[in-house]
Write an enzyme that holds these catalytic residues in place. Structure first.
Site, PDB file in Angstrom:
ATOM      1  N   PRO A   2       0.918  -1.552  -0.055  1.00 33.68           N
ATOM      2  CA  PRO A   2       0.176   0.348  -0.008  1.00 33.68           C
ATOM      3  C   PRO A   2       1.031   1.532   0.264  1.00 33.68           C
ATOM      4  O   PRO A   2       1.799   1.511   0.469  1.00 33.68           O
ATOM      5  CB  PRO A   2      -1.232  -0.183   1.019  1.00 33.68           C
ATOM      6  CG  PRO A   2      -0.621  -1.539   1.503  1.00 33.68           C
ATOM      7  CD  PRO A   2       0.520  -1.914   0.766  1.00 33.68           C
ATOM      8  N   GLU A   3       0.347   1.748  -0.706  1.00 37.77           N
ATOM      9  CA  GLU A   3       1.012   3.874  -0.920  1.00 37.77           C
ATOM     10  C   GLU A   3       0.192   4.620  -0.463  1.00 37.77           C
ATOM     11  O   GLU A   3      -1.117   3.661  -0.329  1.00 37.77           O
ATOM     12  CB  GLU A   3       1.490   4.186  -2.540  1.00 37.77           C
ATOM     13  CG  GLU A   3       2.248   3.088  -2.650  1.00 37.77           C
ATOM     14  CD  GLU A   3       2.182   2.854  -4.268  1.00 37.77           C
ATOM     15  OE1 GLU A   3       3.249   4.025  -4.617  1.00 37.77           O
ATOM     16  OE2 GLU A   3       3.498   2.488  -5.582  1.00 37.77           O
ATOM     17  N   HIS A  92     -26.095  -9.728   2.067  1.00 33.89           N
ATOM     18  CA  HIS A  92     -24.879  -9.630   1.699  1.00 33.89           C
ATOM     19  C   HIS A  92     -23.940 -10.361   2.371  1.00 33.89           C
ATOM     20  O   HIS A  92     -22.690  -9.544   2.502  1.00 33.89           O
ATOM     21  CB  HIS A  92     -24.478  -8.593   0.708  1.00 33.89           C
ATOM     22  CG  HIS A  92     -25.716  -8.052  -0.470  1.00 33.89           C
ATOM     23  ND1 HIS A  92     -25.887  -9.251  -1.232  1.00 33.89           N
ATOM     24  CD2 HIS A  92     -26.300  -7.945  -0.383  1.00 33.89           C
ATOM     25  CE1 HIS A  92     -26.937  -8.667  -2.075  1.00 33.89           C
ATOM     26  NE2 HIS A  92     -27.532  -7.915  -1.308  1.00 33.89           N
ATOM     27  N   ARG A 124       3.545 -11.446   4.837  1.00 33.08           N
ATOM     28  CA  ARG A 124       5.152 -11.309   4.834  1.00 33.08           C
ATOM     29  C   ARG A 124       5.748 -11.380   6.060  1.00 33.08           C
ATOM     30  O   ARG A 124       6.381 -10.413   5.923  1.00 33.08           O
ATOM     31  CB  ARG A 124       5.899 -10.592   3.235  1.00 33.08           C
ATOM     32  CG  ARG A 124       5.616 -10.962   2.315  1.00 33.08           C
ATOM     33  CD  ARG A 124       5.618 -10.228   0.703  1.00 33.08           C
ATOM     34  NE  ARG A 124       7.200 -10.196   0.883  1.00 33.08           N
ATOM     35  CZ  ARG A 124       7.833  -9.497  -0.284  1.00 33.08           C
ATOM     36  NH1 ARG A 124       7.142  -8.645  -0.850  1.00 33.08           N
ATOM     37  NH2 ARG A 124       9.197  -9.214  -0.089  1.00 33.08           N
TER      38      ARG A 124
END
Length: 290
Positions: A2-3, A92, A124
């Site tokens: 994520p940036e 849902h 990771r």
DNA sequence: CACTTGACCTGTCCGC
DNA sequence: TGCGGACAGGTCAAGT
């Protein structure tokens, strides 16, 4: 992974879901994912209410009524996914792209009153979560060294040029990725903005004109804003606070488009290595500055 | 000092 | 189908 746009998308989602909720419990796996959990969790996390959710660079801050904050860095594969009534109502049960949670990459689970939960997943294990007094957050090393937010109203083209010029001998992509120069840019938006400004990522800053840098400033803001509007980029791991993918990559011009035609000139986009990172560029539009 | 490279982890994909 | 190696969006410590 994520940036800035991905973390901002998560922030927007959590800012809708979390404020006002009370933390009722915490579980975490390794010391690494939550290094200072043992010391302070019982006193300053459990029982506290979420006040607001803030982003700085690629870091997410969940500010608590205890005057402590959860400081979270997702690094490459981190995810923050909320599961509760609010985003799974009305028959849902799973629009999410992730399955049952917790799963094998769940590192930390926050439980809220009512049974809703927030999962910090990280395949990771590079990411981390820390509990820090809110007043001290700006003073921790990582935060103190960060450069300005590229989307801040007060961040001007001239500021951008001045900061890049301090690194004349580096290639421009390495400088864009340096969080102490500009905060929040990662590999995707470095490649996308350099294509937009027709600058080769290997060009040394000293060889790039002020005009080109001014264009890069505009292109960088453009791709970051567009990506936030599209909910970020999902390559493999990234999902938002509801577990949904982002769609920016459908609008990407070079990133992950090696072998395809440059949308500007039709030349085949290549993938190479710059600053130790996979780098996508158009060899016709982007020439190394000399 | 400025700048580059490897390490941290796990999973996946590609070539043989 | 199996196996080894390269690679993945971030950051920091150690190296040149």
């Amino acid at each position: 992974m994520p940036e800035l746009p991905e973390v901002e998308t998560i922030r927007i989602g959590l800012a809708r879901l979390l404020p006002g909720r009370q933390v009722t419990g915490v579980t975490h796996d390794t010391v690494k994912s939550f290094p200072n959990a043992a010391a302070d969790v019982d006193r300053f996390l459990v029982g506290a209410k979420v006040e607001q959710v803030v982003r700085r660079a690629k870091v997410l801050l969940i500010e608590l009524s205890s005057k402590y904050s959860l400081v979270i860095h997702l690094k490459m594969t981190g995810q923050l996914v909320f599961r509760g009534e609010q985003n799974f109502g009305a028959g849902h049960p799973s629009r999410s792209l992730i399955g049952e949670l917790p799963d094998k990459s769940t590192r930390v689970t926050l439980e809220f009153s009512g049974g809703d939960r927030l999962f910090f997943n990280d395949q990771r294990k590079f990411g981390w979560m820390k509990l820090i007094p809110t007043a001290e957050v700006p003073n921790i090393d990582f935060m103190r060294r960060l450069g300005p937010e590229p989307l801040a109203a007060e961040f001007t083209s001239q500021d951008f040029i001045t900061r890049l010029r301090r690194r004349p001998g580096s290639n421009i992509k390495a400088v864009l990725l340096d969080q102490t120069v500009i905060a929040g840019v990662g590999n995707i938006y470095a490649d996308e903005s350099l294509w937009g400004a027709k600058i080769h990522p290997s060009s040394l800053v000293v060889h790039v004109s002020d005009n080109k840098l001014a264009t890069l400033y505009k292109e960088l803001k453009y791709v970051l804003e567009l990506s936030i509007a599209k909910g970020g980029s999902t390559d493999k791991n990234y999902v938002d606070s509801e577990g949904k993918k982002g769609s920016y990559l459908a609008f990407a011009r070079v990133f992950r488009r090696e072998g395809l035609a440059c949308p500007r000139c039709g030349t085949t986009i290549i993938k190479t290595r710059v600053a130790g990172r996979g780098t996508h560029l158009c060899p016709h539009c982007q020439r190394v500055a000399t």
